[in-house]
Structures are given as structure tokens and as C-alpha cells.
Scaffold this motif. Structure first.
Motif, short mmCIF file in Angstrom:
data_model
loop_
_atom_site.label_atom_id
_atom_site.label_comp_id
_atom_site.label_asym_id
_atom_site.label_seq_id
_atom_site.Cartn_x
_atom_site.Cartn_y
_atom_site.Cartn_z
N HIS A 120 32.19 -62.03 14.18
CA HIS A 120 33.54 -62.30 14.66
C HIS A 120 34.25 -63.32 13.79
CE1 HIS A 120 33.29 -59.79 18.18
NE2 HIS A 120 32.12 -60.32 18.47
N GLY A 121 33.53 -64.33 13.37
CA GLY A 121 34.13 -65.32 12.48
C GLY A 121 34.52 -64.70 11.15
N ILE A 122 33.67 -63.83 10.65
CA ILE A 122 33.94 -63.16 9.38
C ILE A 122 35.15 -62.25 9.51
CG2 ILE A 122 33.04 -61.45 7.75
CD1 ILE A 122 30.25 -62.72 8.25
N LYS A 123 35.21 -61.53 10.63
CA LYS A 123 36.35 -60.62 10.85
C LYS A 123 37.66 -61.40 10.83
CE LYS A 123 38.47 -57.66 14.28
NZ LYS A 123 38.48 -57.30 15.68
N ASP A 124 37.71 -62.53 11.54
CA ASP A 124 38.93 -63.34 11.56
C ASP A 124 39.29 -63.85 10.17
OD1 ASP A 124 39.76 -63.18 14.26
OD2 ASP A 124 38.27 -64.67 14.84
N LYS A 125 38.28 -64.25 9.40
CA LYS A 125 38.55 -64.74 8.05
C LYS A 125 39.10 -63.64 7.15
CE LYS A 125 34.52 -67.05 7.79
NZ LYS A 125 33.44 -67.81 7.15
N VAL A 126 38.52 -62.44 7.23
CA VAL A 126 38.96 -61.34 6.37
C VAL A 126 40.35 -60.86 6.77
CG1 VAL A 126 38.49 -58.94 5.74
CG2 VAL A 126 36.62 -60.60 5.78
N VAL A 127 40.56 -60.62 8.06
CA VAL A 127 41.86 -60.14 8.52
C VAL A 127 42.93 -61.20 8.26
CG1 VAL A 127 43.20 -59.44 10.55
CG2 VAL A 127 40.89 -58.56 10.23
N ILE A 175 23.40 -64.33 17.56
CA ILE A 175 23.98 -65.19 16.54
C ILE A 175 24.68 -64.35 15.48
CG2 ILE A 175 23.43 -66.82 14.68
CD1 ILE A 175 21.22 -67.91 16.55
N LEU A 176 24.06 -63.23 15.10
CA LEU A 176 24.68 -62.35 14.11
C LEU A 176 26.00 -61.82 14.63
CD1 LEU A 176 24.47 -60.88 11.41
CD2 LEU A 176 23.19 -59.07 12.57
N ALA A 177 26.07 -61.45 15.90
CA ALA A 177 27.32 -60.94 16.48
C ALA A 177 28.39 -62.03 16.43
CB ALA A 177 27.09 -60.49 17.92
N LEU A 190 46.34 -69.18 10.02
CA LEU A 190 45.82 -69.60 11.31
C LEU A 190 44.62 -68.76 11.73
CD1 LEU A 190 49.16 -70.24 13.25
CD2 LEU A 190 47.50 -71.95 12.48
N GLN A 191 44.67 -67.47 11.47
CA GLN A 191 43.55 -66.61 11.83
C GLN A 191 42.32 -66.95 11.00
OE1 GLN A 191 44.52 -62.50 12.23
NE2 GLN A 191 42.49 -61.95 12.94
N ARG A 192 42.52 -67.26 9.71
CA ARG A 192 41.40 -67.66 8.87
C ARG A 192 40.78 -68.96 9.40
NH1 ARG A 192 43.24 -68.43 3.16
NH2 ARG A 192 41.13 -69.17 2.90
N ALA A 193 41.63 -69.90 9.82
CA ALA A 193 41.14 -71.16 10.38
C ALA A 193 40.33 -70.90 11.66
CB ALA A 193 42.30 -72.10 10.66
N LYS A 194 40.79 -69.95 12.45
CA LYS A 194 40.06 -69.58 13.67
C LYS A 194 38.67 -69.06 13.32
CE LYS A 194 40.40 -66.25 17.45
NZ LYS A 194 41.23 -65.16 18.00
N GLY A 195 38.58 -68.22 12.29
CA GLY A 195 37.29 -67.69 11.85
C GLY A 195 36.36 -68.78 11.37
N LYS A 196 36.91 -69.74 10.63
CA LYS A 196 36.11 -70.86 10.15
C LYS A 196 35.62 -71.71 11.31
CE LYS A 196 38.30 -71.17 5.61
NZ LYS A 196 39.13 -71.98 4.72
N ALA A 197 36.47 -71.89 12.31
CA ALA A 197 36.08 -72.68 13.48
C ALA A 197 34.95 -71.99 14.25
CB ALA A 197 37.28 -72.90 14.40
N LYS A 198 35.03 -70.66 14.35
CA LYS A 198 33.96 -69.91 15.02
C LYS A 198 32.64 -70.08 14.28
CE LYS A 198 36.56 -66.18 17.22
NZ LYS A 198 36.75 -64.72 17.26
#
Length: 65
Positions: free
Chosen positions: A12-19, A6-8, A41-49
Motif C-alpha cells: 500500500h505504501g508503494i502504491k501511494d508512492k507510485v501513483v 507486513i508485505l501487504a 501529498l500522496q507520495r508523502a502518504k506512502g512514505k508515512a505508511k
């Protein structure tokens, strides 16, 4: 082991939000609308994850309990 998986997923969601945020800011600074949109769009992807991970945890908790 389950907690590490779960941490992993959260990482990934955090990485997408930051980048994504960095790309968005870069696009604003350079007046590059394409880059800014790409970041959003990448931030939205991170939030979706993150949402998907939360849902998965909730379903697993209900299944166990």
C-alpha cells in the motif's frame, strides 16, 4: 502469516508512492499545480505508511526478543 501482513502493508505504501509520482509528473507536464501538489501529498502518504510499518516491525521485534 505475519510476514504476509507486513508485505501487504508495504504494497500500500508503494502504491501511494507510485501513483503519487505519476500524478506529480502529470501535473508538471500539464502545468496543473493542483494535480502536482496532490501527487506530492500522496507520495508523502506512502512514505508515512512505510515508516509506520517499519516502526511497527521494530516494536514487534523488541517485544518478541
Amino acid at each position: 502469516m505475519k510476514g504476509l501482513m507486513i508485505l501487504a502493508s508495504d504494497k500500500h505504501g508503494i502504491k501511494d508512492k507510485v501513483v503519487g509520482k505519476l500524478k506529480e509528473v502529470e501535473g508538471k507536464i500539464t502545468n496543473d499545480k493542483t494535480r502536482e501538489t496532490e501527487g506530492k501529498l500522496q507520495r508523502a502518504k506512502g512514505k508515512a505508511k512505510d515508516k509506520a510499518t517499519d516502526l511497527k516491525e521494530t516494536l514487534e521485534d523488541k517485544k518478541e526478543g
